[in-house]
Design an enzyme around this catalytic site. Structure first.
Site, PDB file in Angstrom:
ATOM      1  N   PRO A 126       0.821  -1.206   0.000  1.00 13.07           N
ATOM      2  CA  PRO A 126       0.000   0.000   0.000  1.00 13.07           C
ATOM      3  C   PRO A 126       0.855   1.256   0.000  1.00 13.07           C
ATOM      4  O   PRO A 126       1.838   1.354   0.748  1.00 13.07           O
ATOM      5  CB  PRO A 126      -0.805  -0.125   1.301  1.00 13.07           C
ATOM      6  CG  PRO A 126      -0.903  -1.600   1.522  1.00 13.07           C
ATOM      7  CD  PRO A 126       0.398  -2.176   1.027  1.00 13.07           C
ATOM      8  N   CYS A 127       0.477   2.227  -0.828  1.00 19.44           N
ATOM      9  CA  CYS A 127       1.382   3.341  -1.116  1.00 19.44           C
ATOM     10  C   CYS A 127       1.093   4.612  -0.323  1.00 19.44           C
ATOM     11  O   CYS A 127       1.803   5.589  -0.451  1.00 19.44           O
ATOM     12  CB  CYS A 127       1.323   3.669  -2.609  1.00 19.44           C
ATOM     13  SG  CYS A 127      -0.306   4.234  -3.172  1.00 19.44           S
ATOM     14  N   GLN A 128       0.028   4.612   0.508  1.00 22.67           N
ATOM     15  CA  GLN A 128      -0.331   5.854   1.189  1.00 22.67           C
ATOM     16  C   GLN A 128       0.811   6.420   2.022  1.00 22.67           C
ATOM     17  O   GLN A 128       0.996   7.632   2.112  1.00 22.67           O
ATOM     18  CB  GLN A 128      -1.570   5.625   2.077  1.00 22.67           C
ATOM     19  CG  GLN A 128      -2.845   5.331   1.312  1.00 22.67           C
ATOM     20  CD  GLN A 128      -3.028   3.848   1.049  1.00 22.67           C
ATOM     21  OE1 GLN A 128      -2.069   3.078   1.098  1.00 22.67           O
ATOM     22  NE2 GLN A 128      -4.249   3.442   0.769  1.00 22.67           N
ATOM     23  N   TYR A 130       3.879   6.345   1.415  1.00 16.51           N
ATOM     24  CA  TYR A 130       4.956   6.884   0.593  1.00 16.51           C
ATOM     25  C   TYR A 130       4.506   8.086  -0.234  1.00 16.51           C
ATOM     26  O   TYR A 130       5.337   8.782  -0.811  1.00 16.51           O
ATOM     27  CB  TYR A 130       5.477   5.810  -0.369  1.00 16.51           C
ATOM     28  CG  TYR A 130       5.891   4.519   0.294  1.00 16.51           C
ATOM     29  CD1 TYR A 130       6.634   4.522   1.470  1.00 16.51           C
ATOM     30  CD2 TYR A 130       5.551   3.296  -0.256  1.00 16.51           C
ATOM     31  CE1 TYR A 130       7.019   3.337   2.078  1.00 16.51           C
ATOM     32  CE2 TYR A 130       5.943   2.100   0.335  1.00 16.51           C
ATOM     33  CZ  TYR A 130       6.669   2.130   1.500  1.00 16.51           C
ATOM     34  OH  TYR A 130       7.052   0.958   2.096  1.00 16.51           O
TER      35      TYR A 130
END
Length: 421
Positions: A126-128, A130
């Protein structure tokens, strides 16, 4: 060739590999609705291979029915699918605690399908944590978010199964998080477990997707293999975003299209991008309800775009339409999808909360995008069925790697494996 899909989401990345003949060992995903979507997609591929797509069309047509009816139809659909086809979907969180269980299930799957090795691992945590927006909105710059360190769990899979190669996808912000220290750590860990790696920023629009979507694609290969990072020749599109929207039935805010038929025949753009074929039907085409205030703002935003090709800012609105005190940041709260341009702006999971950033380009419809329209901009085909409520559909779409982008990456792997392995 096989692949292991980590943090699988709704299946955008794996779709590209499936199209190129890769067989899934396991899809691992925490979200229950996304797992159901993956199962339904597995059913689609099985039925397609066995000339039984009429069963899939029947299930698609349950979309407008009640939840109970749709669930019964899904049970009927899955009753025609051998259990082994659905087993690759593992609904579980990837964590230190669950790794032994996950590894055990993967080992069992490898044994069942008669495979000794994993060819490729794909996925992106999950990229939140970053993302630049996420860090800007968090008072601690996301430093305390445990998702920052999910890459270590991804690397545990590399260390255990020693695949020939891997694809690690994430947002550009991963390069700059914590002054670049996080990415340097990722590189060091991946090299330590036996891989050469390269990371490049790739824009989905350069791979044929009608959307500007910049992502970091890290590709690693075992040090005993002679890989080099792929060079993708940019695709020059002759189409506009309207070409993937205009065949869908027109809707006003709050309307539901129930007939399953298209407004126009299939065009070259839809065929080329594999979004629609001659046998497809329309699903997931229900428009949100909007307040009168929002509809008035949408009209102003559309009018400004149509006249000036300019985005409306929150500070441009008449005072009686403003409800937020913050008039210094996030001024692009309302954004029209550029139908007359060669690509849209990025579809993100926030579309599940409201549609203000994704206003349909046709002023006569004056609404935000439907699930099907958002899916098309992400290059999902019309035969892709998203499970769960509408908000869950939007999250799956907004978090996905565009299938057309994934397909180009997977094709490179297919050709490379054929050449060197």
């Amino acid at each position: 060739m096989n692949f292991l899909d980590l943090f699988a989401g709704g299946g955008g990345l794996s779709e590209g590999f499936l199209r190129n003949g890769f067989e899934p060992i396991t899809h691992i995903e925490l979200d229950k609705n996304a797992c159901k979507t993956l199962e339904t997609r597995s059913a689609y591929y099985y039925l397609k291979r066995n000339n039984m797509l009429q069963l899939y069309r029947r299930y698609q047509k349950s979309y407008n029915e009640t939840d109970d009816v749709r669930e019964r139809e899904r049970e009927i659909l899955l009753s025609h699918i051998p259990q082994g086809i659905l087993e690759p979907v593992l609904n579980i969180e990837i964590s230190k605690k669950t790794l032994p269980e996950i590894f055990d299930k993967i080992d069992q799957r490898l044994n069942v399908v008669g495979q000794e090795d994993v060819d490729i691992v794909i996925g992106g945590p999950p990229c939140q944590a970053y993302s630049l927006v996420g860090r800007a909105r968090d008072e601690n710059n996301m430093e305390n978010d445990p998702r920052n360190y999910l890459y270590k769990l991804y690397i545990r899979f590399l260390n255990r199964y020693h695949p020939k190669s891997f694809v690690f996808e994430n947002v550009p912000g991963i390069l700059t998080a914590f002054n670049g220290n996080l990415f340097r750590n990722i590189q060091a860990y991946m090299k330590r477990v036996g891989y050469n790696i390269e990371a490049h920023k790739i824009d989905a629009k350069d791979l044929g997707v009608l959307q500007s979507r910049k992502r970091i694609i890290i590709i690693g290969w075992r040090k005993d293999l002679k890989f080099t990072y792929p060079i993708f020749e940019p695709v020059i599109s002759d189409y506009t975003v309207n070409d993937i929207l205009n065949d869908l039935p027109k809707l006003r805010a709050g309307e539901n299209y129930r007939e399953f038929t298209y407004r126009k025949s299939v065009n070259k753009c839809l065929l080329k991008t594999k979004i629609r074929n001659k046998d497809d039907i329309v699903t997931h085409h229900i428009s949100r309800n909007h307040t009168k205030r929002d509809l008035e703002i949408y009209r102003l935003a559309l009018d400004k775009w149509n006249r000036e090709k300019a985005r409306i800012k929150y500070t441009d609105l008449p005072e009686y339409l403003k409800t937020h005190k913050n008039q210094t940041s996030f001024l692009d709260r309302f954004k029209v999808v550029a139908g007359d341009k060669k690509y849209s702006h990025t579809i993100v999971a926030h579309i599940s909360r409201d549609g203000h950033h994704y206003i349909h380009p046709d002023i006569t419809q004056n609404r935000s995008l439907t699930v099907r329209e958002a899916a098309r901009i992400q290059s999902f085909p019309d035969d892709y069925f998203f499970e769960g409520p509408r908000t869950a559909n939007f999250v799956q779409i907004g978090n996905a790697v565009p299938p057309l982008m994934a397909e180009k990456i997977a094709l490179w792997f297919k050709e490379t494996f054929a050449r060197i392995c």
